[in-house]
Structures are given as C-alpha cells and as structure tokens.
Enzyme design. Structure first.
Site, mmCIF file in Angstrom:
data_model
loop_
_atom_site.group_PDB
_atom_site.id
_atom_site.type_symbol
_atom_site.label_atom_id
_atom_site.label_comp_id
_atom_site.label_asym_id
_atom_site.label_seq_id
_atom_site.Cartn_x
_atom_site.Cartn_y
_atom_site.Cartn_z
ATOM 1 N N ARG A 40 0.845 -1.187 0.000
ATOM 2 C CA ARG A 40 0.000 0.000 0.000
ATOM 3 C C ARG A 40 0.889 1.249 0.000
ATOM 4 O O ARG A 40 1.735 1.424 0.875
ATOM 5 C CB ARG A 40 -0.930 0.024 1.224
ATOM 6 C CG ARG A 40 -1.986 -1.081 1.200
ATOM 7 C CD ARG A 40 -3.009 -0.813 0.099
ATOM 8 N NE ARG A 40 -4.020 -1.856 -0.001
ATOM 9 C CZ ARG A 40 -4.005 -2.854 -0.852
ATOM 10 N NH1 ARG A 40 -2.978 -2.958 -1.710
ATOM 11 N NH2 ARG A 40 -4.963 -3.751 -0.886
ATOM 12 N N ALA A 79 -7.365 27.415 7.348
ATOM 13 C CA ALA A 79 -6.885 26.088 7.739
ATOM 14 C C ALA A 79 -5.364 26.068 7.700
ATOM 15 O O ALA A 79 -4.730 26.952 7.120
ATOM 16 C CB ALA A 79 -7.456 25.016 6.805
ATOM 17 N N GLU A 100 -4.533 33.867 8.510
ATOM 18 C CA GLU A 100 -5.274 33.846 7.249
ATOM 19 C C GLU A 100 -6.493 34.761 7.236
ATOM 20 O O GLU A 100 -6.956 35.158 6.157
ATOM 21 C CB GLU A 100 -5.706 32.413 6.905
ATOM 22 C CG GLU A 100 -4.541 31.479 6.609
ATOM 23 C CD GLU A 100 -4.975 30.183 5.952
ATOM 24 O OE1 GLU A 100 -6.197 29.994 5.739
ATOM 25 O OE2 GLU A 100 -4.096 29.366 5.639
#
Length: 208
Positions: A40, A79, A100
């Site tokens: 994986r 974020a 931000e």
C-alpha cells in the site's frame, strides 16, 4: 452508534518513496493474515486543522486560494497543517485564524473530526467552530506569502455556502464537511459541539 476500530496490521517492510517539504510518500508491505501481504502506497501527513469562523450575522469567513493539484481557486475555511510538534490543535487553529483571516476568537468548540482519504493518506483534520470574533489590530497582522499572498477573504452567509455545496459549486472537503456539520450543530441548539480539547483519535502523524 458505530465507531471506527483503531489498530494497525503488521508491516513487513516500510519504504520511504518520496520525502517532501510538507508530507512524505511511503510504501508499506502490510500483512493481512489469511488475505496475504499487500503493498500500500500512501501519503504520510502531519494532519491539519480548519476553522469555521461564524459571526453574529450568521456569516462564515472564507478564503479563496489557488490549489494547484485540482487547478482551481477553491473557497475554504481558514486552515493549516499541524506541523509544530507538541502544539495543541486548538492553538494551531488560533494561529491559522490570525494568519489567514486577521481574526481572534473568544470561544472555541470542536465541530468535526474526519479523514480526507483514508485509502491513500494518513491526513486527519479537526474542524473547529470559532465564535465571539474580533479583528486583529493592523500592526499585529501576519504578512502573507506565496499562494496566500493574493488570496481573497470574504464573509459569506451560511445559507449561501450550503446552497453552493448542494449546487456542486463549492467542493473543497473542509468547506463541505465543515458547513454541513455546522448546519447540523446549529439545528441541534449546539448540543452536537464538543469541547475544544475533546479527545481526538488522530491517524498516525508524520511528526509521531
């Protein structure tokens, strides 16, 4: 109530395929028992936080930022990455809201925890609800650079955000998950909210 079941399967071998400035890519040989060993490949991520900043007029502060992998400027809540070892997630959220959105919040609650793409990334995101907002004084504001330098910020009514999601016009995962969770929490009389420091079963982080 259903619940995810934590617990890693044995890894026979783990290889660092790519080391990036923000996250790495690893390739693991995972022993699934009777199902055999499978390989994986996945993004090993630091994790992140996002902030649904809600004012008294029922508006959200959103930013429009260029996201190169999807070749679009997407509307998102403020974020940022959990890339400082040991920093509490709510402190990271307060830092990102300052940087931000030029905002501070007097009240923080946990709104939602989710994994962006658990089949290919270890990124976990906690979305906070920030209220009792005030503006950061001009002299204390953060100087933005790179993609953040020219990003637009705007107060948008929650109803308009929801309509944009249902129309397929706003597709960033943090705005979709955050706005739908916020709508549900508001309809519950805020009973669905959890404390800002609520336990979080975060996926394994790049900083662990």
């Amino acid at each position: 109530m259903i619940a995810d079941v934590p617990g890693a399967r044995p890894v026979a071998q783990s290889r660092l395929v790519f080391q990036g400035g923000v996250w790495d890519v690893r390739s693991d040989d995972v022993d699934l028992g009777e199902s055999g060993v499978v390989t994986r490949d996945y993004i090993h991520h630091t994790g992140a936080v996002a902030i649904m900043a809600l004012n008294d007029a029922d508006e959200l502060y959103l930013v429009r930022q260029y996201r190169h992998p999807v070749q679009a400027e997407t509307w998102e809540p403020p974020a940022g990455l959990l890339d400082l070892a040991g920093e509490p997630p709510v402190d990271a959220a307060a830092r990102e809201l300052h940087e931000e959105a030029d905002l501070r919040a007097g009240r923080w609650d946990t709104l939602l925890d989710f994994m962006t793409s658990p089949g290919g990334s270890s990124e976990g995101i906690r979305i906070f609800l920030a209220r009792d907002l005030s503006e950061v004084p001009e002299a204390e504001r953060h100087a933005r650079h790179e993609e953040e330098r020219d990003m637009e910020g705007r107060w948008v009514p929650l109803a308009e955000v929801l309509a944009s999601i249902w129309a397929g016009e706003a597709q960033s995962p943090t705005i979709v998950a955050g706005a739908l969770a916020l709508d549900a929490a508001k309809r519950s009389g805020w009973e669905l909210l959890r404390p800002a420091d609520a336990p979080w079963r975060r996926p394994p982080s790049l900083l662990d």
